[in-house]
Write a protein that holds these residues in place. Sequence first.
Motif, PDB file in Angstrom:
ATOM      1  N   LYS A  92      13.154   4.301   7.617  1.00 26.98           N
ATOM      2  CA  LYS A  92      12.995   2.902   8.011  1.00 26.98           C
ATOM      3  C   LYS A  92      11.751   2.251   7.394  1.00 26.98           C
ATOM      4  CE  LYS A  92      10.571   3.532  12.356  1.00 26.98           C
ATOM      5  NZ  LYS A  92      10.484   3.208  13.745  1.00 26.98           N
ATOM      6  N   SER A  93      10.833   3.059   6.853  1.00 30.32           N
ATOM      7  CA  SER A  93       9.639   2.497   6.217  1.00 30.32           C
ATOM      8  C   SER A  93       9.986   1.788   4.912  1.00 30.32           C
ATOM      9  CB  SER A  93       8.610   3.597   5.930  1.00 30.32           C
ATOM     10  OG  SER A  93       9.033   4.406   4.846  1.00 30.32           O
ATOM     11  N   GLU A  94      11.101   2.139   4.299  1.00 26.23           N
ATOM     12  CA  GLU A  94      11.581   1.585   3.034  1.00 26.23           C
ATOM     13  C   GLU A  94      10.650   1.877   1.858  1.00 26.23           C
ATOM     14  OE1 GLU A  94      12.667  -2.519   3.459  1.00 26.23           O
ATOM     15  OE2 GLU A  94      14.087  -2.089   5.059  1.00 26.23           O
ATOM     16  N   ILE A  95       9.732   2.820   2.026  1.00 31.77           N
ATOM     17  CA  ILE A  95       8.794   3.157   0.951  1.00 31.77           C
ATOM     18  C   ILE A  95       9.539   3.753  -0.236  1.00 31.77           C
ATOM     19  CG2 ILE A  95       6.871   4.695   0.344  1.00 31.77           C
ATOM     20  CD1 ILE A  95       5.806   4.143   3.211  1.00 31.77           C
ATOM     21  N   GLU A  96      10.475   4.646   0.034  1.00 35.48           N
ATOM     22  CA  GLU A  96      11.224   5.260  -1.067  1.00 35.48           C
ATOM     23  C   GLU A  96      11.954   4.200  -1.885  1.00 35.48           C
ATOM     24  OE1 GLU A  96      14.691   8.558  -1.991  1.00 35.48           O
ATOM     25  OE2 GLU A  96      14.510   7.756   0.025  1.00 35.48           O
ATOM     26  N   SER A  97      12.595   3.250  -1.232  1.00 34.96           N
ATOM     27  CA  SER A  97      13.343   2.225  -1.980  1.00 34.96           C
ATOM     28  C   SER A  97      12.400   1.295  -2.744  1.00 34.96           C
ATOM     29  CB  SER A  97      14.267   1.434  -1.058  1.00 34.96           C
ATOM     30  OG  SER A  97      13.537   0.733  -0.092  1.00 34.96           O
ATOM     31  N   LEU A  98      11.226   1.008  -2.177  1.00 40.14           N
ATOM     32  CA  LEU A  98      10.241   0.202  -2.902  1.00 40.14           C
ATOM     33  C   LEU A  98       9.799   0.914  -4.181  1.00 40.14           C
ATOM     34  CD1 LEU A  98       7.919  -1.024  -0.010  1.00 40.14           C
ATOM     35  CD2 LEU A  98       9.166  -2.477  -1.595  1.00 40.14           C
ATOM     36  N   LEU A  99       9.485   2.199  -4.044  1.00 42.93           N
ATOM     37  CA  LEU A  99       9.043   2.973  -5.202  1.00 42.93           C
ATOM     38  C   LEU A  99      10.167   3.115  -6.225  1.00 42.93           C
ATOM     39  CD1 LEU A  99       6.938   5.716  -3.404  1.00 42.93           C
ATOM     40  CD2 LEU A  99       6.092   3.729  -4.663  1.00 42.93           C
ATOM     41  N   ASN A 143       4.078  -8.092  -6.205  1.00 43.20           N
ATOM     42  CA  ASN A 143       4.810  -8.220  -4.946  1.00 43.20           C
ATOM     43  C   ASN A 143       5.168  -6.843  -4.377  1.00 43.20           C
ATOM     44  OD1 ASN A 143       4.685 -11.001  -5.106  1.00 43.20           O
ATOM     45  ND2 ASN A 143       6.643 -11.157  -6.168  1.00 43.20           N
ATOM     46  N   GLY A 144       5.568  -5.945  -5.255  1.00 35.92           N
ATOM     47  CA  GLY A 144       5.884  -4.580  -4.822  1.00 35.92           C
ATOM     48  C   GLY A 144       4.684  -3.884  -4.225  1.00 35.92           C
ATOM     49  N   LEU A 145       3.520  -4.082  -4.836  1.00 34.45           N
ATOM     50  CA  LEU A 145       2.294  -3.474  -4.308  1.00 34.45           C
ATOM     51  C   LEU A 145       1.954  -4.042  -2.931  1.00 34.45           C
ATOM     52  CD1 LEU A 145      -0.097  -1.586  -4.635  1.00 34.45           C
ATOM     53  CD2 LEU A 145      -1.276  -3.422  -5.865  1.00 34.45           C
ATOM     54  N   LEU A 146       2.116  -5.325  -2.759  1.00 30.80           N
ATOM     55  CA  LEU A 146       1.846  -5.935  -1.450  1.00 30.80           C
ATOM     56  C   LEU A 146       2.793  -5.382  -0.379  1.00 30.80           C
ATOM     57  CD1 LEU A 146       1.219  -9.654  -2.483  1.00 30.80           C
ATOM     58  CD2 LEU A 146      -0.481  -7.979  -1.712  1.00 30.80           C
ATOM     59  N   ARG A 147       4.070  -5.274  -0.724  1.00 34.69           N
ATOM     60  CA  ARG A 147       5.048  -4.718   0.222  1.00 34.69           C
ATOM     61  C   ARG A 147       4.762  -3.245   0.507  1.00 34.69           C
ATOM     62  NH1 ARG A 147      10.668  -5.521  -1.947  1.00 34.69           N
ATOM     63  NH2 ARG A 147      11.247  -4.608   0.061  1.00 34.69           N
ATOM     64  N   LEU A 148       4.359  -2.514  -0.545  1.00 35.59           N
ATOM     65  CA  LEU A 148       4.038  -1.100  -0.369  1.00 35.59           C
ATOM     66  C   LEU A 148       2.815  -0.919   0.525  1.00 35.59           C
ATOM     67  CD1 LEU A 148       4.694   1.826  -1.100  1.00 35.59           C
ATOM     68  CD2 LEU A 148       3.216   1.562  -3.108  1.00 35.59           C
ATOM     69  N   LYS A 149       1.795  -1.739   0.326  1.00 41.07           N
ATOM     70  CA  LYS A 149       0.601  -1.665   1.179  1.00 41.07           C
ATOM     71  C   LYS A 149       0.977  -1.850   2.649  1.00 41.07           C
ATOM     72  CE  LYS A 149      -2.982  -3.513  -1.858  1.00 41.07           C
ATOM     73  NZ  LYS A 149      -3.867  -4.670  -2.048  1.00 41.07           N
ATOM     74  N   GLU A 150       1.817  -2.816   2.889  1.00 37.36           N
ATOM     75  CA  GLU A 150       2.246  -3.108   4.259  1.00 37.36           C
ATOM     76  C   GLU A 150       3.058  -1.953   4.850  1.00 37.36           C
ATOM     77  OE1 GLU A 150       5.303  -6.275   6.065  1.00 37.36           O
ATOM     78  OE2 GLU A 150       3.609  -7.182   4.996  1.00 37.36           O
ATOM     79  N   ALA A 151       3.953  -1.401   4.053  1.00 39.49           N
ATOM     80  CA  ALA A 151       4.829  -0.329   4.539  1.00 39.49           C
ATOM     81  C   ALA A 151       4.080   0.991   4.718  1.00 39.49           C
ATOM     82  CB  ALA A 151       6.009  -0.133   3.583  1.00 39.49           C
ATOM     83  N   ILE A 152       3.092   1.240   3.883  1.00 41.36           N
ATOM     84  CA  ILE A 152       2.408   2.528   3.903  1.00 41.36           C
ATOM     85  C   ILE A 152       1.209   2.539   4.867  1.00 41.36           C
ATOM     86  CG2 ILE A 152       0.662   2.331   2.077  1.00 41.36           C
ATOM     87  CD1 ILE A 152       1.802   4.929   0.903  1.00 41.36           C
ATOM     88  N   ALA A 153       0.751   1.369   5.263  1.00 45.72           N
ATOM     89  CA  ALA A 153      -0.443   1.269   6.116  1.00 45.72           C
ATOM     90  C   ALA A 153      -0.381   2.138   7.371  1.00 45.72           C
ATOM     91  CB  ALA A 153      -0.715  -0.192   6.474  1.00 45.72           C
ATOM     92  N   PRO A 154       0.725   2.157   8.114  1.00 42.37           N
ATOM     93  CA  PRO A 154       0.738   2.996   9.320  1.00 42.37           C
ATOM     94  C   PRO A 154       0.564   4.489   9.026  1.00 42.37           C
ATOM     95  CG  PRO A 154       2.601   1.473   9.327  1.00 42.37           C
ATOM     96  CD  PRO A 154       1.944   1.363   7.990  1.00 42.37           C
ATOM     97  N   TYR A 155       0.928   4.911   7.833  1.00 43.97           N
ATOM     98  CA  TYR A 155       0.822   6.325   7.474  1.00 43.97           C
ATOM     99  C   TYR A 155      -0.567   6.696   6.974  1.00 43.97           C
ATOM    100  CZ  TYR A 155       5.885   6.188   7.707  1.00 43.97           C
ATOM    101  OH  TYR A 155       7.183   6.036   8.130  1.00 43.97           O
ATOM    102  N   LEU A 156      -1.339   5.698   6.580  1.00 40.59           N
ATOM    103  CA  LEU A 156      -2.671   5.961   6.050  1.00 40.59           C
ATOM    104  C   LEU A 156      -3.774   5.402   6.943  1.00 40.59           C
ATOM    105  CD1 LEU A 156      -2.081   5.188   2.252  1.00 40.59           C
ATOM    106  CD2 LEU A 156      -2.015   7.393   3.416  1.00 40.59           C
ATOM    107  N   ASN A 157      -3.394   4.929   8.117  1.00 35.93           N
ATOM    108  CA  ASN A 157      -4.358   4.304   9.021  1.00 35.93           C
ATOM    109  C   ASN A 157      -5.130   5.351   9.798  1.00 35.93           C
ATOM    110  OD1 ASN A 157      -5.784   2.755  10.783  1.00 35.93           O
ATOM    111  ND2 ASN A 157      -4.027   1.715  11.669  1.00 35.93           N
ATOM    112  N   PHE A 158      -6.416   5.451   9.527  1.00 37.88           N
ATOM    113  CA  PHE A 158      -7.289   6.361  10.272  1.00 37.88           C
ATOM    114  C   PHE A 158      -8.317   5.576  11.083  1.00 37.88           C
ATOM    115  CE2 PHE A 158      -5.323   9.744   8.140  1.00 37.88           C
ATOM    116  CZ  PHE A 158      -5.752  10.913   8.716  1.00 37.88           C
TER     117      PHE A 158
END
Length: 161
Positions: A92-99, A143-158
Motif C-alpha cells: 500500500k506504500s506504492e514505493i515499488e511502483s514509484l521506483l 515529482n517522483g522524488l517528492l512522491r517517494l519522500k512522502e511514501a518512504i517517510a514513515p519507514y525512515l522516521n526516527f
Amino acid sequence: MYQVLKDFAGPVATVIAALSALSVTAYFAWHQKTIAEQKLRFDLFGRRLAIFDSIFDYWDAMVSWKGTPEQEAAKRRFFHAYQESKFLFSNKSEIESLLKGLNEKGGRVIYFKENPELYVADPAFYHKKFEEIQDIQLNDFENGLLRLKEAIAPYLNFHDV
C-alpha cells in the motif's frame, strides 16, 4: 521442628537457586531479544535508506549519461533497489511502483542518449523525443522524488525514538 527445617533446607535452597538461575536467564533472554529487535530495525532502516539514496545516483548518471562504469553501476544499484523495495515496504506504500516508473523513465532517457542515430534522420521526431526526455529529467524525476519522500517517510522516521 529443627529437624524438619533441616530436612527441607536443602531442597528449598535448590528451588531458590533454580528460580534465581531462571530469573537471570529470563532477564538475559529478554535483553537479547530487545537487542535483536533493535538491530533488525536498524538494518531495515539502512536498507530502506539505501533504496532512497540510490535514486540520486541514478538521476546523476541518467542526466549526464555516457555509459561509464560508474554510471552503469548507479543504474544497476537503482534497479536492484527497485526490485528489493517489494520486500522492504508494504504494497500500500506504492514505493515499488514509484521506483518502477522512475526506472522505466530513466531507461527511456538512457536509451535516447545511447542511440542518437535513431532520431537524427527526422529532426521533428528528434525534437519531440528530446522534449520528452527533458520532461522526464526535469519534471517526472522531481515529482517522483517528492512522491517517494512522502511514501518512504514513515519507514525512515526516527523522530519518535
